[in-house]
Design an enzyme around this catalytic site. Sequence first.
Site, PDB file in Angstrom:
ATOM      1  N   TYR A 148       0.815  -1.219   0.000  1.00 26.67           N
ATOM      2  CA  TYR A 148       0.000   0.000   0.000  1.00 26.67           C
ATOM      3  C   TYR A 148       0.849   1.270   0.000  1.00 26.67           C
ATOM      4  CZ  TYR A 148      -3.615  -3.265   1.733  1.00 26.67           C
ATOM      5  OH  TYR A 148      -4.471  -4.320   1.909  1.00 26.67           O
ATOM      6  N   LYS A 172     -12.825   0.135   4.684  1.00 24.96           N
ATOM      7  CA  LYS A 172     -12.109   1.397   4.504  1.00 24.96           C
ATOM      8  C   LYS A 172     -13.088   2.493   4.110  1.00 24.96           C
ATOM      9  CE  LYS A 172     -10.552   3.775   1.107  1.00 24.96           C
ATOM     10  NZ  LYS A 172     -10.147   4.059  -0.277  1.00 24.96           N
TER      11      LYS A 172
END
Length: 266
Positions: free
Chosen positions: A48, A227
């Site tokens: 990420y 998320k």
Amino acid sequence: MDYLTLNNGVQLPMVGFGTWDVRGEAGKKAILTALELGYRLIDTAQMYDNEDIVGKAVQESGLPRQDIFLTTKLYRPSASYQKAKAGIEKSLNELQTDYIDLLLIHEPYENALEMYEALKEAYQAGKIRAIGISNFDERKYQTFIRSCGIIPAVNQVESHVYYPQLTLKKLLDTHGTQMQSWASFTEGRRNIFAEPLLHQIGAKYGKTAGQVALRYLTQNGIAVIPKSVHRDRMEQNLNSLNFTLAQEDLEQLSRLNEGRSLFGWY
């Protein structure tokens, strides 16, 4: 917050905050907001490219380190024993921490067992509190555990109402591995927030479609890491634990299962 007990006694928060595609100053602020709202699990990964802002947010939150559960993952650049050892040190430095709560192998690489040796060493040295894997299907999981030595504490996989993977969950339970969902909202592969059945059931409880989608998973014993960078959605996700779906609702929701991955993983 509800917790699940992993196979080594470590407590895993049932709902965590996912950080895929969360970057920069705005990303750090989103993580700080999540911590302020009560999230205690932050899920990141070397892939990420945001471990640094996760570490900064944890430092700036003022919360005791032991109150925050940090998950990260090693990916292809760490696909050997020596590279995994170096990758672990890199994550510790980026996250500005002395230990990682949960470290996963991000995908079923050919060298996964070799990588896992480095994870086991770091676990035994106290640098990691729990170790596990991600995106291992039933066959790859069974092959892995025959030789891995320490049964993975977690297998983080695609899981949502359209593909909950409850058969995999049963297999993992048999061996003591906790299932954790990524893509609980399908990451846009389906317009889950417009799903009529989720709205219909949500109306009975005064809950949103998203909250019902998460509760379906958590009531099936699957931890989730949704998320969102929007404060109100973050709150809703966290509050998905404060109601219980009736058995008839669980049965109805099971009919949404399409029996296949939306991402081509398996």
